[in-house]
Enzyme design. Structure first.
Site, mmCIF file in Angstrom:
data_model
loop_
_atom_site.group_PDB
_atom_site.id
_atom_site.type_symbol
_atom_site.label_atom_id
_atom_site.label_comp_id
_atom_site.label_asym_id
_atom_site.label_seq_id
_atom_site.Cartn_x
_atom_site.Cartn_y
_atom_site.Cartn_z
ATOM 1 N N ARG A 165 -13.971 -5.251 9.406
ATOM 2 C CA ARG A 165 -13.959 -4.349 8.265
ATOM 3 C C ARG A 165 -15.325 -4.231 7.620
ATOM 4 O O ARG A 165 -15.627 -3.253 6.987
ATOM 5 C CB ARG A 165 -13.022 -4.881 7.195
ATOM 6 C CG ARG A 165 -11.627 -5.083 7.670
ATOM 7 C CD ARG A 165 -10.733 -4.261 6.824
ATOM 8 N NE ARG A 165 -9.384 -4.778 6.861
ATOM 9 C CZ ARG A 165 -8.337 -4.075 6.494
ATOM 10 N NH1 ARG A 165 -8.509 -2.862 6.056
ATOM 11 N NH2 ARG A 165 -7.150 -4.610 6.556
ATOM 12 N N HIS B 256 -4.183 -8.039 -3.237
ATOM 13 C CA HIS B 256 -4.205 -6.981 -2.229
ATOM 14 C C HIS B 256 -4.663 -7.424 -0.836
ATOM 15 O O HIS B 256 -3.981 -7.169 0.156
ATOM 16 C CB HIS B 256 -5.062 -5.812 -2.689
ATOM 17 C CG HIS B 256 -5.148 -4.725 -1.670
ATOM 18 N ND1 HIS B 256 -4.100 -3.871 -1.397
ATOM 19 C CD2 HIS B 256 -6.139 -4.358 -0.818
ATOM 20 C CE1 HIS B 256 -4.454 -3.038 -0.436
ATOM 21 N NE2 HIS B 256 -5.684 -3.305 -0.059
ATOM 22 N N HIS C 52 -0.991 4.526 -0.544
ATOM 23 C CA HIS C 52 -1.951 5.518 -0.037
ATOM 24 C C HIS C 52 -1.514 6.943 -0.265
ATOM 25 O O HIS C 52 -1.486 7.753 0.661
ATOM 26 C CB HIS C 52 -2.221 5.282 1.451
ATOM 27 C CG HIS C 52 -3.168 4.157 1.687
ATOM 28 N ND1 HIS C 52 -4.453 4.159 1.204
ATOM 29 C CD2 HIS C 52 -3.032 2.970 2.332
ATOM 30 C CE1 HIS C 52 -5.055 3.029 1.533
ATOM 31 N NE2 HIS C 52 -4.219 2.291 2.226
ATOM 32 N N ASP D 239 -4.068 -0.093 -3.463
ATOM 33 C CA ASP D 239 -4.186 0.981 -2.462
ATOM 34 C C ASP D 239 -3.127 2.058 -2.637
ATOM 35 O O ASP D 239 -2.408 2.408 -1.695
ATOM 36 C CB ASP D 239 -4.123 0.404 -1.044
ATOM 37 C CG ASP D 239 -5.493 -0.041 -0.565
ATOM 38 O OD1 ASP D 239 -5.657 -0.262 0.641
ATOM 39 O OD2 ASP D 239 -6.413 -0.163 -1.406
ATOM 40 N N ASN E 56 -8.532 -2.391 -2.468
ATOM 41 C CA ASN E 56 -9.906 -2.035 -2.112
ATOM 42 C C ASN E 56 -10.135 -0.527 -2.187
ATOM 43 O O ASN E 56 -11.273 -0.063 -2.244
ATOM 44 C CB ASN E 56 -10.311 -2.592 -0.744
ATOM 45 C CG ASN E 56 -9.477 -2.018 0.382
ATOM 46 O OD1 ASN E 56 -8.255 -1.983 0.304
ATOM 47 N ND2 ASN E 56 -10.127 -1.590 1.438
ATOM 48 N N HIS E 57 -9.056 0.251 -2.253
ATOM 49 C CA HIS E 57 -9.233 1.697 -2.391
ATOM 50 C C HIS E 57 -9.228 2.179 -3.835
ATOM 51 O O HIS E 57 -9.436 3.369 -4.092
ATOM 52 C CB HIS E 57 -8.153 2.438 -1.582
ATOM 53 C CG HIS E 57 -8.490 2.550 -0.129
ATOM 54 N ND1 HIS E 57 -9.130 3.653 0.398
ATOM 55 C CD2 HIS E 57 -8.318 1.686 0.897
ATOM 56 C CE1 HIS E 57 -9.312 3.459 1.690
ATOM 57 N NE2 HIS E 57 -8.831 2.273 2.023
ATOM 58 N N ASP F 145 -6.033 7.556 -1.877
ATOM 59 C CA ASP F 145 -6.770 7.800 -0.625
ATOM 60 C C ASP F 145 -5.840 8.033 0.556
ATOM 61 O O ASP F 145 -4.757 7.455 0.642
ATOM 62 C CB ASP F 145 -7.725 6.647 -0.272
ATOM 63 C CG ASP F 145 -9.046 6.763 -1.011
ATOM 64 O OD1 ASP F 145 -9.728 5.738 -1.158
ATOM 65 O OD2 ASP F 145 -9.398 7.877 -1.427
ATOM 66 N N ARG F 146 -6.297 8.838 1.477
ATOM 67 C CA ARG F 146 -5.618 9.149 2.733
ATOM 68 C C ARG F 146 -4.398 10.056 2.589
ATOM 69 O O ARG F 146 -4.291 11.070 3.271
ATOM 70 C CB ARG F 146 -5.216 7.886 3.501
ATOM 71 C CG ARG F 146 -6.394 6.998 3.882
ATOM 72 C CD ARG F 146 -5.945 5.965 4.901
ATOM 73 N NE ARG F 146 -6.863 4.868 5.056
ATOM 74 C CZ ARG F 146 -7.906 4.862 5.865
ATOM 75 N NH1 ARG F 146 -8.179 5.908 6.590
ATOM 76 N NH2 ARG F 146 -8.679 3.802 5.948
ATOM 77 N N HIS G 228 -2.804 -4.506 2.478
ATOM 78 C CA HIS G 228 -4.107 -4.226 3.118
ATOM 79 C C HIS G 228 -4.058 -3.888 4.597
ATOM 80 O O HIS G 228 -4.928 -3.208 5.116
ATOM 81 C CB HIS G 228 -5.024 -5.433 2.890
ATOM 82 C CG HIS G 228 -6.488 -5.165 3.087
ATOM 83 N ND1 HIS G 228 -7.113 -4.023 2.689
ATOM 84 C CD2 HIS G 228 -7.464 -5.942 3.635
ATOM 85 C CE1 HIS G 228 -8.402 -4.101 2.965
ATOM 86 N NE2 HIS G 228 -8.645 -5.250 3.547
ATOM 87 N N ASP H 155 0.814 -1.214 0.000
ATOM 88 C CA ASP H 155 0.000 0.000 0.000
ATOM 89 C C ASP H 155 0.851 1.269 0.000
ATOM 90 O O ASP H 155 1.810 1.370 0.747
ATOM 91 C CB ASP H 155 -0.839 0.058 1.299
ATOM 92 C CG ASP H 155 -1.915 -0.997 1.340
ATOM 93 O OD1 ASP H 155 -2.925 -0.775 2.029
ATOM 94 O OD2 ASP H 155 -1.743 -2.053 0.712
#
Lengths: 165, 685
Positions: free
Chosen positions: B401, B337, B225, B252, B285-286, B255-256, B428, B223
């Site tokens: 989750r 992921h 992010h 991922d 998943n993002h 995001d964030r 993840h 990830d």
């Protein structure tokens, strides 16, 4: 030597007299190390568990408790035995304030001129060679940020750091 | 002073004072006493010496004991901090999924229209409409029209990087240099880039085949992010991708973080277009439009690109749905992921139509009333992208989750055996060291966003696999925080976690107060510590060690009982709303909005069809209605109406929802005095 029934009784009695808060701290420390939620931790983790439960112990003392913690020498420590051992440790050890005092005096032993400072190098030497030696990098971590430009440590700062948690 | 192992001349004068406590490695001296073990020396004149020696040993022992305890306590604190961050993160994800899946229960396979219950004719329901997907041809055509870059001019004043297609390696370097300086890629180039990437991705299978036959190695990154810094560190340490240095990016990457756009651009453009056979990008998943509504990617695009933001958002959303779901390295290692489940079957995965799942959070819905939703197929995608490994055997729904499974070591073992893999690599989950093995070495988690929760919270890591499939793991941390002593760094991270936790507490003030008062029928203001812990867990459901955290959250009275209202002392929610209209917004309403801020934001963005950041008054009211139905939290029509009108500052019938959300903030009440009189709105906590 396995715990006698009498000792167990006494310890349980002591446990009942404790304010429940202590037992919660001990249980929490135990649970963190019981990663598979089996209600038991490895005997090798006993020291870590007791220290996370705020006890100040030497390796030798941990070994001593280990015999009671794992009476059938199975290599694991179940929660009830752990709690009994913790109660015993509590009864046999000083309070955190008393310990902090003792820690202060320990440094004084090395500080013969009572200057309040010690040479970081010397500290490194003692702690990696005397008693139950620490590794050089552990001492480095312990002293990080406390050594001034002359290589000296005001050990009162170190006492504060160690005793804070 | 006593002596250490140092034998420098400077020490000699000090050594005169303490001739007895020598600690040296060479045997030269006459008076030297060797002390390695705890047993003091014996000998006639040594009695005094021995007792002094014993004292030094005892003192050293004491200091060492304390250090060992300190180390253990640091570790305990680190674990607790971690738990706070993680549980807040996952509970937020769970409520997101719950919100979106309210009506798509497997017991009702006939239900095609995903609308909140009882809201009348689905055809009139705008929310449901937004979520429905169209046929592929319709979509492609519409997409191309909507997201065309043709009409966009690059101004003469533009100082950012220029791209021409087909891309070359020098373009990659230009992009890296520009991004490092903080310049932004022009929307025209970004759109063009995304179009090209999308076309290329469409040709890829659901599971990439990667081989180390030429390169003899492959690097896997977890990830990111939106942390551009970390990506640049990786490229710096490990080199840019090319045929001899292939990379797998395990999802991922948006995001964030603050640079999701730049990270995605770099990954897509450069890597995919310049070195198509050396870069494998898995979907995470993002990489999902609905997740992006909530976790900051769309917000970032809107802030950076304003007018063309809509086109960019749409194109990203579609491109993400074309990302393959996993990479197969040498038929030995599977990289995906989230993870696996007892239902995941690689053959099924190869055959499904991944593009249907614009968002993995909803099963695909078609206009054809008779088409059944294939839940089994949807399951494959959801499990691959959302699952987490657990130490206990078996496979259970991932309730933490809200999606995917918890899979145990036996599931992994069966899966690897069936498909003849020797290792599962996934991401993840954030790990303190950036990596972690589990299931006896059969599963490797890689997380490459350092400082994910807070500056200094964790390292990032990537893994280089050789041709035999053996990994070499490299860690890094892209910040200055690593220079602080461990205790200091931990305090920063801890403070961040506690701040987030206090915000959650204040957002549930009404519920919590009611829970506390159930234990206090006589209204004394205090309850037992154990009762406080129970009330906190029942209401917040975060699974945290409340007793340990208590000193940071609430005060005890002198008799040891807990003064429960002090739980709300440190922070408060503040809102600017209503101030201009001269009305106070009710405290409980403020709380309700703050608590559901993330859900509201998600709903707003779904409603905001043209991605302009504005919705109409009607849409605003409907959003609040959807939220109420989905979560059961109460906001009366009147209250919502009042709020809406007070936000419509220029009375044109539209609400800027970014402004709306910004109007509700957590402030630190301890700082309130400093924030002085007169300043409305103050500063954020």
């Amino acid at each position: 030597m396995p715990i006698t029934a009498k000792q167990k009784g006494r310890a349980t009695q002591q446990r009942r007299k404790q304010p429940p808060a202590d037992e919660e701290v001990w249980k929490a420390a135990f649970k963190r190390l019981d990663k598979r939620s089996r209600g038991a931790i490895a005997i090798g983790d006993l020291g870590e568990a007791l220290r996370r439960a705020k006890f100040v112990l030497s390796e030798e003392e941990v070994q001593d408790y280990a015999k009671d913690a794992d009476p059938d020498a199975s290599g694991t420590v179940e929660l009830p035995n752990f709690l009994t051992v913790a109660a015993r440790a509590k009864a046999e050890t000083l309070s955190p304030e008393q310990w902090a005092q003792a820690l202060d005096e320990a440094f004084l032993t090395f500080d013969k001129v009572e200057a309040g400072r010690l040479k970081a190098e010397d500290l490194q030497g003692w702690l990696t060679q005397l008693g139950e030696p620490l590794e050089a990098k552990e001492v480095a971590q312990m002293l990080r940020g406390l050594v001034d430009e002359n290589g000296m440590v005001v050990y009162q700062d170190l006492v504060k750091r160690l005793a804070k948690l | 002073m006593g002596c250490g192992p140092s034998s420098s001349a400077d020490d000699d004068s000090e050594q005169q004072q303490q001739p007895l406590q020598k600690q040296q490695k060479d045997d030269g001296k006459k008076h030297g006493k060797q002390k390695r073990s705890k047993s003091p020396q014996t000998g006639g004149k040594d009695v005094t010496d021995a007792s002094v020696e014993a004292l030094s040993i005892k003192s050293a022992l004491l200091i060492q004991k304390w250090y060992r305890r300190y180390k253990a306590r640091l570790e305990a604190r680190r674990r607790t901090t971690w738990m706070i961050y993680q549980s807040i993160e996952y509970s937020s994800e769970a409520s997101q999924l719950h919100l979106l899946q309210t009506e798509s229960s497997p017991q009702q396979p006939q239900q095609q229209h995903l609308s909140p219950a009882g809201s009348g004719d689905p055809a009139n329901n705008r929310f449901a409409e937004r979520l429905r997907q169209k046929s592929l041809e319709e979509e492609d055509q519409e997409l191309l029209e909507l997201t065309s870059y043709e009409g966009i001019q690059v101004e003469k004043s533009y100082r950012g990087p220029h791209l021409s297609f087909p891309l070359s390696a020098s373009h990659v370097q230009v992009l890296i240099d520009s991004f490092r300086q903080g310049t932004q890629l022009h929307s025209r180039y970004l759109l063009q880039l995304l179009h090209e990437a999308r076309l290329l991705l469409k040709t890829k299978p659901n599971v990439y085949q990667a081989s180390t036959s030429i390169s003899r190695q492959v690097t896997v990154v977890g990830d990111l992010h939106g942390k551009l810094d970390d990506l640049l560190v990786i490229f710096y340490k490990n080199g840019l991708p090319d045929v001899t240095n292939p990379y797998v990016f395990n999802g991922d990457f948006v995001d964030r973080g603050a640079n999701s756009v730049e990270t995605a651009a770099l990954l897509f453009a450069c890597c995919l277009l310049v070195w198509p056979s050396a870069v494998f990008i898995n979907r995470g998943n993002h990489e999902d439009h609905l997740m992006n509504c909530r976790y900051g990617f769309i917000k970032e695009v809107q802030a950076k690109y304003k007018t063309p933001a809509n086109k960019i958002v749409r194109l990203f959303g579609d491109t993400f749905s074309w990302l393959p779901l996993a990479t197969n390295i040498d038929d030995k290692i599977l990289v995906t992921h989230g993870g696996i489940s007892d239902k995941v079957d690689m053959e099924r995965v190869q055959k499904l139509d991944r593009h249907q799942y614009l968002s993995a959070l909803k099963p695909p819905v078609s206009d054809n009333e008779n088409a059944k939703v294939d839940y089994k197929e949807w399951r494959q995608v959801l499990d691959l992208l959302w699952s987490d490994p657990k130490p206990q055997a078996g496979c259970a729904p991932n309730t933490f989750r809200g999606g995917g499974c918890y899979f145990g070591p036996n599931i992994t073992e069966a899966f690897l055996r069936k498909h003849k893999f020797s290792l599962l690599v996934r991401s993840h989950e954030c790990k303190p060291d950036g990596w972690e093995f589990c299931h006896g070495g059969a599963v490797l988690t890689l997380f490459s966003a350092s400082n994910y929760y807070e500056d200094g919270s964790n390292k990032g890591a990537y893994a280089k696999f050789d041709a035999e499939g053996k990994p070499h793991i490299v860690q890094y941390m892209a910040s200055k925080a690593r220079k602080l002593p461990v205790g200091r760094r931990l305090s920063t991270v801890e403070e961040g976690a506690l701040k987030d936790l206090r915000a959650k507490v204040i957002a549930s003030k009404t519920e919590l107060t009611a829970a506390f008062q159930r234990f206090d029928p006589d209204k004394t203001g205090s309850i037992r510590l154990a009762d406080w812990c129970e009330a906190m867990e029942q209401t917040l459901r975060l699974g945290l060690p409340w007793r340990t955290l208590r000193p940071h959250l609430a005060q005890l009275a002198k008799d040891g009982r807990l003064l429960y209202m002090t739980s709300f002392d440190c922070v408060s929610i503040q809102t600017k709303l209503g101030a201009s209209a001269g009305k106070e917004v009710a405290g409980s309403l403020t709380e309700a909005v703050y608590k559901n801020k993330e859900e509201l934001e998600t709903i707003f963005r779904i409603m905001d069809k043209d991605n302009s950041g504005q919705i109409s008054l009607d849409e605003f009211q409907e959003s609040c209605r959807v939220l109420t139905q989905a979560t059961g939290r109460q906001m009366t029509e009147a209250e919502v109406g009042d709020m809406a009108r007070s936000m419509d500052l220029n009375s044109d019938g539209y609400i800027d929802f970014n402004e709306f959300l910004e109007a509700f903030r957590i402030i630190d009440t301890r700082k309130r005095q400093e924030d002085a009189a007169g300043a409305q709105g103050g500063s954020s906590g």
